[in-house]
Scaffold this motif. Structure first.
Motif, PDB file in Angstrom:
ATOM      1  N   MET A 182       0.826  -1.192   0.000  1.00 34.25           N
ATOM      2  CA  MET A 182       0.000   0.000   0.000  1.00 34.25           C
ATOM      3  C   MET A 182       0.871   1.258   0.000  1.00 34.25           C
ATOM      4  N   THR A 183       1.979   1.213   0.705  1.00 28.61           N
ATOM      5  CA  THR A 183       2.857   2.387   0.716  1.00 28.61           C
ATOM      6  C   THR A 183       3.480   2.622  -0.656  1.00 28.61           C
ATOM      7  N   THR A 184       3.709   1.544  -1.384  1.00 28.76           N
ATOM      8  CA  THR A 184       4.255   1.695  -2.730  1.00 28.76           C
ATOM      9  C   THR A 184       3.294   2.465  -3.615  1.00 28.76           C
ATOM     10  N   LEU A 185       2.014   2.189  -3.483  1.00 34.27           N
ATOM     11  CA  LEU A 185       0.998   2.897  -4.251  1.00 34.27           C
ATOM     12  C   LEU A 185       1.020   4.383  -3.935  1.00 34.27           C
ATOM     13  N   PHE A 186       1.115   4.733  -2.662  1.00 36.90           N
ATOM     14  CA  PHE A 186       1.153   6.143  -2.278  1.00 36.90           C
ATOM     15  C   PHE A 186       2.417   6.827  -2.795  1.00 36.90           C
ATOM     16  N   ILE A 187       3.518   6.121  -2.768  1.00 37.65           N
ATOM     17  CA  ILE A 187       4.765   6.692  -3.285  1.00 37.65           C
ATOM     18  C   ILE A 187       4.636   6.959  -4.776  1.00 37.65           C
ATOM     19  N   ILE A 188       4.076   6.012  -5.515  1.00 42.93           N
ATOM     20  CA  ILE A 188       3.894   6.186  -6.959  1.00 42.93           C
ATOM     21  C   ILE A 188       2.967   7.363  -7.237  1.00 42.93           C
ATOM     22  N   LEU A 189       1.874   7.483  -6.493  1.00 42.35           N
ATOM     23  CA  LEU A 189       0.938   8.584  -6.693  1.00 42.35           C
ATOM     24  C   LEU A 189       1.580   9.932  -6.372  1.00 42.35           C
ATOM     25  N   VAL A 190       2.348  10.010  -5.307  1.00 41.22           N
ATOM     26  CA  VAL A 190       3.013  11.260  -4.952  1.00 41.22           C
ATOM     27  C   VAL A 190       4.008  11.661  -6.028  1.00 41.22           C
ATOM     28  N   VAL A 191       4.788  10.716  -6.504  1.00 45.74           N
ATOM     29  CA  VAL A 191       5.759  11.014  -7.562  1.00 45.74           C
ATOM     30  C   VAL A 191       5.040  11.438  -8.836  1.00 45.74           C
ATOM     31  N   LEU A 192       3.957  10.780  -9.171  1.00 43.22           N
ATOM     32  CA  LEU A 192       3.193  11.125 -10.367  1.00 43.22           C
ATOM     33  C   LEU A 192       2.649  12.550 -10.290  1.00 43.22           C
ATOM     34  N   PHE A 193       2.000  12.901  -9.194  1.00 44.03           N
ATOM     35  CA  PHE A 193       1.437  14.239  -9.065  1.00 44.03           C
ATOM     36  C   PHE A 193       2.529  15.306  -8.977  1.00 44.03           C
ATOM     37  N   ALA A 194       3.609  15.018  -8.298  1.00 41.53           N
ATOM     38  CA  ALA A 194       4.713  15.980  -8.233  1.00 41.53           C
ATOM     39  C   ALA A 194       5.283  16.229  -9.623  1.00 41.53           C
ATOM     40  N   THR A 195       5.440  15.173 -10.387  1.00 35.36           N
ATOM     41  CA  THR A 195       5.945  15.312 -11.749  1.00 35.36           C
ATOM     42  C   THR A 195       4.978  16.109 -12.609  1.00 35.36           C
ATOM     43  N   LEU A 196       3.691  15.839 -12.465  1.00 33.96           N
ATOM     44  CA  LEU A 196       2.709  16.590 -13.238  1.00 33.96           C
ATOM     45  C   LEU A 196       2.729  18.070 -12.900  1.00 33.96           C
ATOM     46  N   PHE A 197       2.839  18.396 -11.621  1.00 30.26           N
ATOM     47  CA  PHE A 197       2.868  19.796 -11.223  1.00 30.26           C
ATOM     48  C   PHE A 197       4.126  20.506 -11.722  1.00 30.26           C
ATOM     49  N   LEU A 198       5.187  19.762 -11.957  1.00 34.41           N
ATOM     50  CA  LEU A 198       6.403  20.379 -12.463  1.00 34.41           C
ATOM     51  C   LEU A 198       6.432  20.432 -13.987  1.00 34.41           C
ATOM     52  N   ILE A 199       5.961  19.390 -14.640  1.00 34.68           N
ATOM     53  CA  ILE A 199       6.098  19.286 -16.093  1.00 34.68           C
ATOM     54  C   ILE A 199       5.023  20.070 -16.843  1.00 34.68           C
ATOM     55  N   VAL A 200       3.783  20.053 -16.366  1.00 30.75           N
ATOM     56  CA  VAL A 200       2.697  20.720 -17.092  1.00 30.75           C
ATOM     57  C   VAL A 200       2.967  22.215 -17.271  1.00 30.75           C
ATOM     58  N   PRO A 201       3.329  22.970 -16.236  1.00 28.92           N
ATOM     59  CA  PRO A 201       3.630  24.398 -16.478  1.00 28.92           C
ATOM     60  C   PRO A 201       4.807  24.600 -17.441  1.00 28.92           C
ATOM     61  N   PHE A 202       5.804  23.736 -17.345  1.00 31.32           N
ATOM     62  CA  PHE A 202       6.952  23.833 -18.249  1.00 31.32           C
ATOM     63  C   PHE A 202       6.522  23.607 -19.696  1.00 31.32           C
ATOM     64  N   LEU A 203       5.687  22.600 -19.934  1.00 36.61           N
ATOM     65  CA  LEU A 203       5.224  22.326 -21.289  1.00 36.61           C
ATOM     66  C   LEU A 203       4.314  23.426 -21.812  1.00 36.61           C
ATOM     67  N   GLU A 204       3.481  23.990 -20.954  1.00 32.45           N
ATOM     68  CA  GLU A 204       2.609  25.080 -21.385  1.00 32.45           C
ATOM     69  C   GLU A 204       3.421  26.316 -21.746  1.00 32.45           C
TER      70      GLU A 204
END
Length: 59
Positions: free
Chosen positions: A1-23
């Motif tokens: 279960m902790t692995t799932l939370f780690i994956i979700l945190v990394v995914l959302f952190a990456t999205l918050f960093l990459i989306v503004p850069f791509l825009e």
């Protein structure tokens, strides 16, 4: 279960960093291209729906 939370945190952190850069660095698209693409969306979704129904009943 902790692995799932780690994956979700990394995914959302990456999205918050990459989306503004791509825009910021994305090229401005042409309106004609958008109209060409949007013309095909409804027929393609209808085809996917028909194929899914056929797969459900035949397979």
């Amino acid at each position: 279960m902790t692995t799932l939370f780690i994956i979700l945190v990394v995914l959302f952190a990456t999205l918050f960093l990459i989306v503004p850069f791509l825009e910021k660095h994305a090229s401005k698209g042409d309106a004609i291209d958008d109209r060409k693409i949007s013309r095909w969306i409804i027929p393609l979704m209808a085809l996917v729906l028909v194929l899914a129904i056929a797969r459900h009943y035949l397979g």
